[in-house]
Motif scaffolding. Structure first.
Motif, PDB file in Angstrom:
ATOM      1  N   ALA A 280       0.771  -1.148   0.026  1.00  0.00           N
ATOM      2  CA  ALA A 280      -0.014  -0.015   0.043  1.00  0.00           C
ATOM      3  C   ALA A 280       0.965   1.317   0.024  1.00  0.00           C
ATOM      4  N   VAL A 281       2.072   1.361   0.808  1.00  0.00           N
ATOM      5  CA  VAL A 281       2.758   2.425   0.879  1.00  0.00           C
ATOM      6  C   VAL A 281       3.534   2.474  -0.555  1.00  0.00           C
ATOM      7  N   LEU A 282       3.977   1.578  -1.304  1.00  0.00           N
ATOM      8  CA  LEU A 282       4.579   1.705  -2.470  1.00  0.00           C
ATOM      9  C   LEU A 282       3.726   2.162  -3.697  1.00  0.00           C
ATOM     10  N   ASP A 283       2.389   1.783  -3.484  1.00  0.00           N
ATOM     11  CA  ASP A 283       1.301   2.166  -4.537  1.00  0.00           C
ATOM     12  C   ASP A 283       1.143   3.684  -4.336  1.00  0.00           C
ATOM     13  N   ALA A 284       1.068   4.171  -3.102  1.00  0.00           N
ATOM     14  CA  ALA A 284       0.862   5.447  -2.761  1.00  0.00           C
ATOM     15  C   ALA A 284       2.017   6.373  -3.357  1.00  0.00           C
ATOM     16  N   VAL A 285       3.281   5.894  -3.321  1.00  0.00           N
ATOM     17  CA  VAL A 285       4.537   6.368  -3.839  1.00  0.00           C
ATOM     18  C   VAL A 285       4.417   6.498  -5.189  1.00  0.00           C
ATOM     19  N   ARG A 286       3.939   5.202  -5.955  1.00  0.00           N
ATOM     20  CA  ARG A 286       3.994   5.202  -7.329  1.00  0.00           C
ATOM     21  C   ARG A 286       2.956   6.284  -7.826  1.00  0.00           C
ATOM     22  N   ARG A 287       1.850   6.526  -7.276  1.00  0.00           N
ATOM     23  CA  ARG A 287       0.771   7.434  -7.463  1.00  0.00           C
ATOM     24  C   ARG A 287       0.865   8.729  -7.533  1.00  0.00           C
ATOM     25  N   ALA A 288       1.662   9.313  -6.296  1.00  0.00           N
ATOM     26  CA  ALA A 288       2.143  10.316  -6.218  1.00  0.00           C
ATOM     27  C   ALA A 288       3.226  10.850  -7.418  1.00  0.00           C
ATOM     28  N   HIS A 289       4.024   9.895  -7.691  1.00  0.00           N
ATOM     29  CA  HIS A 289       5.199  10.056  -8.725  1.00  0.00           C
ATOM     30  C   HIS A 289       4.543  10.171 -10.243  1.00  0.00           C
ATOM     31  N   ALA A 290       3.229   9.586 -10.346  1.00  0.00           N
ATOM     32  CA  ALA A 290       2.603   9.569 -11.827  1.00  0.00           C
ATOM     33  C   ALA A 290       1.728  10.743 -11.587  1.00  0.00           C
ATOM     34  N   ARG A 291       1.242  11.309 -10.865  1.00  0.00           N
ATOM     35  CA  ARG A 291       0.664  12.614 -10.909  1.00  0.00           C
ATOM     36  C   ARG A 291       1.599  14.147 -10.798  1.00  0.00           C
ATOM     37  N   GLY A 292       2.992  13.642 -10.573  1.00  0.00           N
ATOM     38  CA  GLY A 292       4.016  14.547 -10.634  1.00  0.00           C
ATOM     39  C   GLY A 292       4.390  15.404  -9.501  1.00  0.00           C
ATOM     40  N   ALA A 293       3.992  14.605  -8.234  1.00  0.00           N
ATOM     41  CA  ALA A 293       4.456  15.178  -6.958  1.00  0.00           C
ATOM     42  C   ALA A 293       5.907  15.048  -6.860  1.00  0.00           C
ATOM     43  N   ARG A 294       6.670  15.913  -5.939  1.00  0.00           N
ATOM     44  CA  ARG A 294       8.144  15.688  -5.818  1.00  0.00           C
ATOM     45  C   ARG A 294       8.252  14.817  -4.860  1.00  0.00           C
ATOM     46  N   LEU A 295       9.115  13.988  -4.954  1.00  0.00           N
ATOM     47  CA  LEU A 295       9.389  12.875  -3.953  1.00  0.00           C
ATOM     48  C   LEU A 295      10.641  13.004  -3.266  1.00  0.00           C
ATOM     49  N   VAL A 296      10.784  12.788  -1.893  1.00  0.00           N
ATOM     50  CA  VAL A 296      11.842  13.072  -1.143  1.00  0.00           C
ATOM     51  C   VAL A 296      12.013  11.546  -0.338  1.00  0.00           C
ATOM     52  N   GLY A 297      13.509  11.098  -0.351  1.00  0.00           N
ATOM     53  CA  GLY A 297      13.787   9.881   0.293  1.00  0.00           C
ATOM     54  C   GLY A 297      14.821  10.298   1.279  1.00  0.00           C
ATOM     55  N   LEU A 298      14.579  10.446   2.575  1.00  0.00           N
ATOM     56  CA  LEU A 298      15.746  10.673   3.691  1.00  0.00           C
ATOM     57  C   LEU A 298      16.390   9.469   4.037  1.00  0.00           C
ATOM     58  N   CYS A 299      17.613   9.466   3.996  1.00  0.00           N
ATOM     59  CA  CYS A 299      18.468   8.240   4.629  1.00  0.00           C
ATOM     60  C   CYS A 299      18.269   7.197   3.473  1.00  0.00           C
ATOM     61  N   SER A 300      17.859   6.019   4.458  1.00  0.00           N
ATOM     62  CA  SER A 300      17.302   4.839   3.861  1.00  0.00           C
ATOM     63  C   SER A 300      16.012   4.898   3.094  1.00  0.00           C
ATOM     64  N   GLY A 301      15.399   6.221   2.850  1.00  0.00           N
ATOM     65  CA  GLY A 301      14.183   6.163   2.109  1.00  0.00           C
ATOM     66  C   GLY A 301      14.278   6.016   0.852  1.00  0.00           C
ATOM     67  N   ALA A 302      15.705   5.770   0.276  1.00  0.00           N
ATOM     68  CA  ALA A 302      15.839   5.630  -1.079  1.00  0.00           C
ATOM     69  C   ALA A 302      15.673   4.223  -1.249  1.00  0.00           C
ATOM     70  N   PHE A 303      15.580   3.449  -0.485  1.00  0.00           N
ATOM     71  CA  PHE A 303      15.424   2.063  -0.651  1.00  0.00           C
ATOM     72  C   PHE A 303      13.794   2.124  -1.007  1.00  0.00           C
ATOM     73  N   THR A 304      12.964   2.745  -0.244  1.00  0.00           N
ATOM     74  CA  THR A 304      11.574   2.757  -0.356  1.00  0.00           C
ATOM     75  C   THR A 304      11.231   3.262  -1.864  1.00  0.00           C
ATOM     76  N   LEU A 305      12.140   4.439  -2.172  1.00  0.00           N
ATOM     77  CA  LEU A 305      11.806   4.877  -3.596  1.00  0.00           C
ATOM     78  C   LEU A 305      12.203   4.003  -4.578  1.00  0.00           C
ATOM     79  N   ALA A 306      13.284   3.041  -4.456  1.00  0.00           N
ATOM     80  CA  ALA A 306      14.014   2.092  -5.510  1.00  0.00           C
ATOM     81  C   ALA A 306      13.177   1.030  -5.642  1.00  0.00           C
ATOM     82  N   GLU A 307      12.477   0.617  -4.278  1.00  0.00           N
ATOM     83  CA  GLU A 307      11.641  -0.525  -4.296  1.00  0.00           C
ATOM     84  C   GLU A 307      10.327  -0.318  -5.170  1.00  0.00           C
ATOM     85  N   ALA A 308       9.709   1.018  -5.042  1.00  0.00           N
ATOM     86  CA  ALA A 308       8.662   1.468  -5.741  1.00  0.00           C
ATOM     87  C   ALA A 308       9.242   1.659  -7.203  1.00  0.00           C
ATOM     88  N   GLY A 309      10.383   1.305  -7.926  1.00  0.00           N
ATOM     89  CA  GLY A 309      10.747   1.579  -9.261  1.00  0.00           C
ATOM     90  C   GLY A 309      10.870   3.196  -9.835  1.00  0.00           C
TER      91      GLY A 309
END
Length: 331
Positions: A99-128
């Motif tokens: 559910a978290v990864l889907d929320a990240v993908r939806r935000a990216h698809a609609r043009g939101a700015r995405l920020v990963g702090l520290c190991s948050g880069a793993f979340t962004l990478a996992e979401a593709g």
């Protein structure tokens, strides 16, 4: 009052920053995001952001069970974010919930700015999201990140990376560096400087600066570099050389070089150049529009040399830097 005039007088909507908090998230990065984007600042005449927290569950156990977070919005709040800060976690081998990864993908698809702090880069990478992009993460997890996500261009040993609308920072306090960079991008240098003063934190550290410097226990007989650094900062507009610094410190150039490497993680010449670029940036932020004057007053010599070194240090030409961070009347 007519409906039309009511709409015309309505305050513009604030940029909304939403942080997703998930199980085992780090409190420190959450605190950094809250400090930079969420606090009311009476020293300013306006609010900078509409800041919200959200979580996929009503109760979220934070890292190592330090405390449980409750009373925040549900995950649907992520769908309203202009900037979405994704969750990090100390155990990077544990996948994020779908559910978290889907929320990240939806935000990216609609043009939101995405920020990963520290190991948050793993979340962004996992979401593709990071496929083919540049990214940063904590040095401790660099090898694991690289092996898990080989299509991401990991930039090791930097504070943060801004790759378009996807931004990532390295460990812990670099979250403040990236947060201030975002404020600086959104609201200009003066506002970012005000926020940094409130935080008692450096207003601007380059994203490419090293994550950490190995600092051996100093020899008590070793004189501090502070006097020579302050002396040099007061004379950046003069033709200072490494020989001048060494003479001021009363050591040989080779000894000075060793001291700079041990205590600052850089060379005397690189330090001197960086200080001059920082001064040039401040002059532009304060409204100096004549780049030949900026170059002369910062000790960089010519406008062409200024352009080369600023682009290398900030990724921006002097003109681009002025449009982004200069005073409003200079835009």
């Amino acid at each position: 009052m007519t409906q039309g005039s009511s709409h015309a007088n309505r305050e513009p909507r604030l940029h909304r920053v939403v942080v997703i908090v998930d199980e085992n998230s780090n409190p420190f990065e959450l605190g950094c995001a809250t400090e930079v984007f969420g606090l009311h600042r009476p020293e300013m005449s306006r609010q900078l952001y509409d800041f919200r927290l959200c979580a996929p569950e009503p109760r979220t156990l934070m890292r190592d069970g330090f405390f449980t977070l409750t009373g925040v919005a549900g995950l649907e709040a992520a769908d309203t974010a202009d900037t979405l800060i994704v969750p990090n976690r100390p155990d990077v081998a544990v996948p994020r919930r779908p559910a978290v990864l889907d929320a990240v993908r939806r935000a990216h698809a609609r043009g939101a700015r995405l920020v990963g702090l520290c190991s948050g880069a793993f979340t962004l990478a996992e979401a593709g999201i990071l496929h083919g992009r540049r990214a940063a993460t904590h040095w401790q997890w660099a090898d694991e990140f690289r092996s898990s996500f080989p299509t991401v261009h990991l930039e090791e040993d930097v504070l943060f990376v801004a790759d378009g609308d996807v931004l990532t920072s390295s460990g812990s306090a670099a979250a403040l560096d990236l947060g201030l960079y975002i404020v600086r991008t959104d609201h200009g240098a003066e506002v970012a400087n005000t926020v940094s003063r409130r935080l008692v934190f450096a207003a601007h550290r380059d994203g490419g600066q090293r994550q950490f410097i190995e600092r051996p226990v100093p020899d008590p007989s070793t004189a501090s570099l502070s006097p020579v650094l302050e002396w040099a900062r007061e004379r950046l507009d003069t033709p200072l050389t490494v020989l001048d610094l060494a003479a001021r410190a009363a050591v040989s150039p080779a000894t000075l070089h060793r001291h700079f490497r041990a205590h600052l993680g850089t060379t005397p010449l690189a330090w001197l150049t960086r200080e001059r670029v920082v001064l040039a940036c401040r002059l532009i932020e304060r409204g100096e529009s004549r780049f030949d004057v900026v170059a002369r007053r910062s000790g960089l010599g010519t406008a062409a040399h200024l352009r080369t070194l600023m682009r290398r240090a900030t990724g921006l030409s002097p003109s681009e830097y002025r449009r982004r961070f200069g005073r409003a009347e200079m835009a």
